[in-house]
Design an enzyme around this catalytic site. Sequence first.
Site, PDB file in Angstrom:
ATOM      1  N   TYR A  57       0.827  -1.350   0.071  1.00 31.79           N
ATOM      2  CA  TYR A  57      -0.018   0.079   0.194  1.00 31.79           C
ATOM      3  C   TYR A  57       0.746   1.186  -0.103  1.00 31.79           C
ATOM      4  O   TYR A  57       0.215   2.410  -0.175  1.00 31.79           O
ATOM      5  CB  TYR A  57      -0.942   0.005   1.282  1.00 31.79           C
ATOM      6  N   SER A 206     -12.414  -5.575   0.696  1.00 31.57           N
ATOM      7  CA  SER A 206     -13.315  -5.062  -0.141  1.00 31.57           C
ATOM      8  C   SER A 206     -14.732  -5.633   0.266  1.00 31.57           C
ATOM      9  O   SER A 206     -15.526  -5.863  -0.847  1.00 31.57           O
ATOM     10  CB  SER A 206     -13.037  -5.388  -1.798  1.00 31.57           C
ATOM     11  N   PRO A 207     -15.177  -5.410   1.290  1.00 36.75           N
ATOM     12  CA  PRO A 207     -16.550  -5.947   1.742  1.00 36.75           C
ATOM     13  C   PRO A 207     -17.603  -5.056   1.198  1.00 36.75           C
ATOM     14  O   PRO A 207     -18.668  -5.292   1.110  1.00 36.75           O
ATOM     15  CB  PRO A 207     -16.658  -5.564   3.418  1.00 36.75           C
ATOM     16  N   LEU A 208     -17.137  -3.813   0.643  1.00 37.68           N
ATOM     17  CA  LEU A 208     -18.124  -2.975   0.164  1.00 37.68           C
ATOM     18  C   LEU A 208     -18.289  -2.794  -1.534  1.00 37.68           C
ATOM     19  O   LEU A 208     -18.626  -2.057  -2.316  1.00 37.68           O
ATOM     20  CB  LEU A 208     -18.134  -1.392   0.489  1.00 37.68           C
ATOM     21  N   GLY A 209     -17.621  -3.984  -1.951  1.00 37.88           N
ATOM     22  CA  GLY A 209     -17.508  -4.111  -3.171  1.00 37.88           C
ATOM     23  C   GLY A 209     -16.652  -3.059  -4.101  1.00 37.88           C
ATOM     24  O   GLY A 209     -16.827  -2.599  -5.207  1.00 37.88           O
ATOM     25  N   GLY A 211     -16.665  -0.098  -3.232  1.00 39.39           N
ATOM     26  CA  GLY A 211     -17.381   1.109  -3.455  1.00 39.39           C
ATOM     27  C   GLY A 211     -18.603   0.943  -3.981  1.00 39.39           C
ATOM     28  O   GLY A 211     -19.774   1.608  -4.092  1.00 39.39           O
ATOM     29  N   PHE A 212     -18.917  -0.187  -4.774  1.00 35.47           N
ATOM     30  CA  PHE A 212     -20.238  -0.291  -5.479  1.00 35.47           C
ATOM     31  C   PHE A 212     -21.288  -0.614  -4.729  1.00 35.47           C
ATOM     32  O   PHE A 212     -22.348  -0.411  -4.732  1.00 35.47           O
ATOM     33  CB  PHE A 212     -20.002  -1.567  -6.442  1.00 35.47           C
TER      34      PHE A 212
END
Length: 328
Positions: A57, A206-209, A211-212
Amino acid sequence: MQQRTLGTQGLKVSAIGFGTMGMTMAYGEGSSEADAIATIRAAREAGVTFFDTAELYGGGTGSNEQLVGKAVKPFRDEVVIATKFGFDMEVEPLGSGVDSRPKRIREVTENSLRYLGVDVIDVLYQHRVDPDVPMEDVAGTVKELIEEGKVRWFGLSEAGPENIRRAHAVQPVSVLQTEYSVFERQVEADVLPTVRELGIGFVPYSPLGRGFLTDDVRPAAEYPANDMRSWDDRWQPGNYERNLAAVEQLKQLAATKGITTGQLALAWLLAQGDDIVPIPGTRSAKRAVENAAAADITLTASDLETIREALPQGGYGSRYPEPFMPKG
């Protein structure tokens, strides 16, 4: 916030964690140091005790780890810091080459300790499986680091069942981190059953896709070139419209419960088992507090069925281009 136990080696963290990748890479221009520190501290005030960073990162410069170290310094002993080794920082494009040689693991660990400004790394993950280095050698090196007091717990990221078993036989694995959300559910087939059989905790990234699964989504063309959503397959014409329609159904369900779509997506993950701790990322202090509040949301059986019906097979589009696809 409620606490959850990951693995059987004593790792306990808040039910919602915090992923810091987006503060320095992948989503356009990064946060200012002041804003990033304020956001991390807002998450801590909201009850978050689990903060996730990685060598990758910071692009090999340590910038992300330094940021996390500065942010948590006032409450270092109250939180769990996770970082990762395993990418070859000399290979372009960044993130497409791996290196988990024992010598390299030790180099990255020493760098991370220095960048974070800590005496011990709480959770050390192998970021990606290295097909050229036996998993037994990777686990054995981390075992030595634990015995030396430089690391507390061992984690894997994007490893498959065989490699999980091989690593666990050498040094108990406390946690596996892999992409998982209502958009991405491949782990349900064999990875989740494996970690549950072995008593390993699970951390969805990425539990929120990406940002999707929030209330702020735009077509790929509206994102800058240094934002991964500009080339992510889920944002491309065809997939974008189908995903947007599914998320609209989730948004309507969330509205009936007085919560956001993102909170609904996080609550869905928490409902999949007490051994799951998602690590949503954000650059917004307000959103960090909002995400943390998802730990207090209870979904009914009817809610869970509605979510499954909206995305019966997950989202539309592949999660990575071929050069970046994990090979666990």
